[in-house]
Motif scaffolding. Sequence first.
Motif, PDB file in Angstrom:
ATOM      1  N   LEU A   1       1.006  -1.177   0.105  1.00  0.00           N
ATOM      2  CA  LEU A   1       0.047  -0.220   0.079  1.00  0.00           C
ATOM      3  C   LEU A   1       0.817   1.249  -0.031  1.00  0.00           C
ATOM      4  O   LEU A   1       1.895   1.345   0.455  1.00  0.00           O
ATOM      5  CB  LEU A   1      -0.931   0.044   1.266  1.00  0.00           C
ATOM      6  N   VAL A   2       0.448   2.447  -0.616  1.00  0.00           N
ATOM      7  CA  VAL A   2       1.131   3.496  -0.860  1.00  0.00           C
ATOM      8  C   VAL A   2      -0.081   4.768  -0.623  1.00  0.00           C
ATOM      9  O   VAL A   2      -1.092   4.442  -0.851  1.00  0.00           O
ATOM     10  CB  VAL A   2       1.746   3.810  -2.175  1.00  0.00           C
ATOM     11  N   GLU A   3       0.437   5.718  -0.232  1.00  0.00           N
ATOM     12  CA  GLU A   3      -0.374   6.927   0.381  1.00  0.00           C
ATOM     13  C   GLU A   3      -0.626   7.701  -1.028  1.00  0.00           C
ATOM     14  O   GLU A   3      -1.673   8.022  -1.170  1.00  0.00           O
ATOM     15  CB  GLU A   3       0.144   7.968   1.110  1.00  0.00           C
ATOM     16  N   SER A   4       0.014   7.805  -2.170  1.00  0.00           N
ATOM     17  CA  SER A   4      -0.359   8.248  -3.453  1.00  0.00           C
ATOM     18  C   SER A   4       0.555   7.603  -4.572  1.00  0.00           C
ATOM     19  O   SER A   4       1.730   7.260  -4.291  1.00  0.00           O
ATOM     20  CB  SER A   4       0.130   9.973  -3.307  1.00  0.00           C
ATOM     21  N   GLY A   5       0.085   7.990  -5.683  1.00  0.00           N
ATOM     22  CA  GLY A   5       0.850   7.462  -6.899  1.00  0.00           C
ATOM     23  C   GLY A   5       0.864   5.998  -6.899  1.00  0.00           C
ATOM     24  O   GLY A   5       1.858   5.372  -7.555  1.00  0.00           O
ATOM     25  N   GLY A   6      -0.330   5.224  -6.586  1.00  0.00           N
ATOM     26  CA  GLY A   6      -0.426   4.111  -6.825  1.00  0.00           C
ATOM     27  C   GLY A   6      -0.516   3.473  -8.234  1.00  0.00           C
ATOM     28  O   GLY A   6      -0.788   4.226  -9.262  1.00  0.00           O
ATOM     29  N   ASP A   7      -0.173   2.147  -8.407  1.00  0.00           N
ATOM     30  CA  ASP A   7      -0.459   1.627  -9.835  1.00  0.00           C
ATOM     31  C   ASP A   7      -1.839   1.550 -10.138  1.00  0.00           C
ATOM     32  O   ASP A   7      -2.436   1.609 -11.230  1.00  0.00           O
ATOM     33  CB  ASP A   7       0.312   0.431 -10.014  1.00  0.00           C
ATOM     34  N   VAL A   8      -2.452   1.092  -9.047  1.00  0.00           N
ATOM     35  CA  VAL A   8      -3.939   1.131  -8.872  1.00  0.00           C
ATOM     36  C   VAL A   8      -4.592   1.851  -7.975  1.00  0.00           C
ATOM     37  O   VAL A   8      -3.893   2.093  -6.810  1.00  0.00           O
ATOM     38  CB  VAL A   8      -4.652  -0.448  -8.869  1.00  0.00           C
TER      39      VAL A   8
ATOM     40  N   MET B   1      -9.247  -9.334  -7.327  1.00  0.00           N
ATOM     41  CA  MET B   1      -7.793  -9.245  -7.213  1.00  0.00           C
ATOM     42  C   MET B   1      -7.051  -9.188  -8.665  1.00  0.00           C
ATOM     43  O   MET B   1      -6.169  -8.677  -8.956  1.00  0.00           O
ATOM     44  CB  MET B   1      -7.367 -10.606  -6.711  1.00  0.00           C
ATOM     45  N   LYS B   2      -8.111  -9.666  -9.813  1.00  0.00           N
ATOM     46  CA  LYS B   2      -7.337  -9.287 -11.123  1.00  0.00           C
ATOM     47  C   LYS B   2      -7.344  -7.763 -11.465  1.00  0.00           C
ATOM     48  O   LYS B   2      -6.447  -7.416 -11.857  1.00  0.00           O
ATOM     49  CB  LYS B   2      -8.447  -9.939 -11.997  1.00  0.00           C
ATOM     50  N   ALA B   3      -8.302  -7.084 -11.080  1.00  0.00           N
ATOM     51  CA  ALA B   3      -8.251  -5.665 -11.184  1.00  0.00           C
ATOM     52  C   ALA B   3      -7.001  -4.941 -10.315  1.00  0.00           C
ATOM     53  O   ALA B   3      -6.337  -3.963 -10.806  1.00  0.00           O
ATOM     54  CB  ALA B   3      -9.167  -4.943 -10.683  1.00  0.00           C
ATOM     55  N   LEU B   4      -6.756  -5.680  -9.115  1.00  0.00           N
ATOM     56  CA  LEU B   4      -5.467  -5.114  -8.564  1.00  0.00           C
ATOM     57  C   LEU B   4      -4.405  -5.279  -9.165  1.00  0.00           C
ATOM     58  O   LEU B   4      -3.326  -4.462  -8.901  1.00  0.00           O
ATOM     59  CB  LEU B   4      -5.336  -5.756  -7.170  1.00  0.00           C
ATOM     60  N   SER B   5      -4.046  -6.430  -9.934  1.00  0.00           N
ATOM     61  CA  SER B   5      -3.089  -6.610 -10.568  1.00  0.00           C
ATOM     62  C   SER B   5      -2.755  -5.808 -11.895  1.00  0.00           C
ATOM     63  O   SER B   5      -1.915  -5.759 -12.737  1.00  0.00           O
ATOM     64  CB  SER B   5      -3.274  -8.075 -11.308  1.00  0.00           C
ATOM     65  N   GLY B   6      -3.672  -4.769 -12.032  1.00  0.00           N
ATOM     66  CA  GLY B   6      -3.965  -3.820 -13.138  1.00  0.00           C
ATOM     67  C   GLY B   6      -4.446  -4.374 -14.496  1.00  0.00           C
ATOM     68  O   GLY B   6      -4.233  -3.661 -15.500  1.00  0.00           O
ATOM     69  N   ARG B   7      -5.015  -5.451 -14.570  1.00  0.00           N
ATOM     70  CA  ARG B   7      -5.752  -6.188 -15.801  1.00  0.00           C
ATOM     71  C   ARG B   7      -7.160  -6.054 -15.787  1.00  0.00           C
ATOM     72  O   ARG B   7      -7.808  -5.852 -14.674  1.00  0.00           O
ATOM     73  CB  ARG B   7      -5.019  -7.593 -15.648  1.00  0.00           C
TER      74      ARG B   7
END
Length: 226
Positions: free
Chosen positions: A135-142, A220-226
């Motif tokens: 987890l990140v506070e900003s600038g995430g891939d998703v 979870m598929k969405a979290l992978s960026g797909r």
Amino acid sequence: MNPFKACLWTILSMAATSREVRMRPIHRPMVLLIAAGLLCASAAFAAKKPLAGIPLVWKPTTPAAEFGAVDLTGASGVKVEVRTLKDAREKPDLIGENRDKEDEGIVLTVTTGDDAARFVTDNLKRVWSDAGLDLVESGGDVVVSGELKRFFVLETSTYQGDLMLKVEVQSRGGKVLWAGTAGGTAKRFGRSYKSENYYETLSDSLMDAAYKLLQNELFMKALSGR
């Protein structure tokens, strides 16, 4: 004089009267004593200190392992940004009700002065981070965002928690990768109208919703960026 003390005084007075008439049949005094006792119990329940404006406390009781295994392989190396949920409930301060004596016209509410949506967001992130998401506070891939639809405990003979989230996952560019709902529940026994039991039930409901999302294949598929 509060209702409980008034009832106690009544019982003591009636007990004295029953001794004075001990040569008479005892049925009527005893019936009156029993009725007064029941009234006292009801008065004591109604006189409980209201759980109004209580803080929200994270107090889960169910170990993470009991929610089942999760597979985070697809999200490996993906930076996930979780934005603060919006509170979509009609009464944002209302988090519970005691209806154990509803048949007697007694309903006790539980309210908080804290930001429930932020509380849920912070602890959703806590659970996901502990499970292994990056987890990140900003600038995430998703980016995960959404609404808090329900966050409530109904107390009757047990404490019953109910949490509902509306969730959306977007790519960094704003494309919607997944949208859906996730619910969490919990049920437990406890002492009547106690803040600690409300905390535990709300926390366990949140844990349940958090793990159901991690076990949702499409999420979870969405979290992978797909």
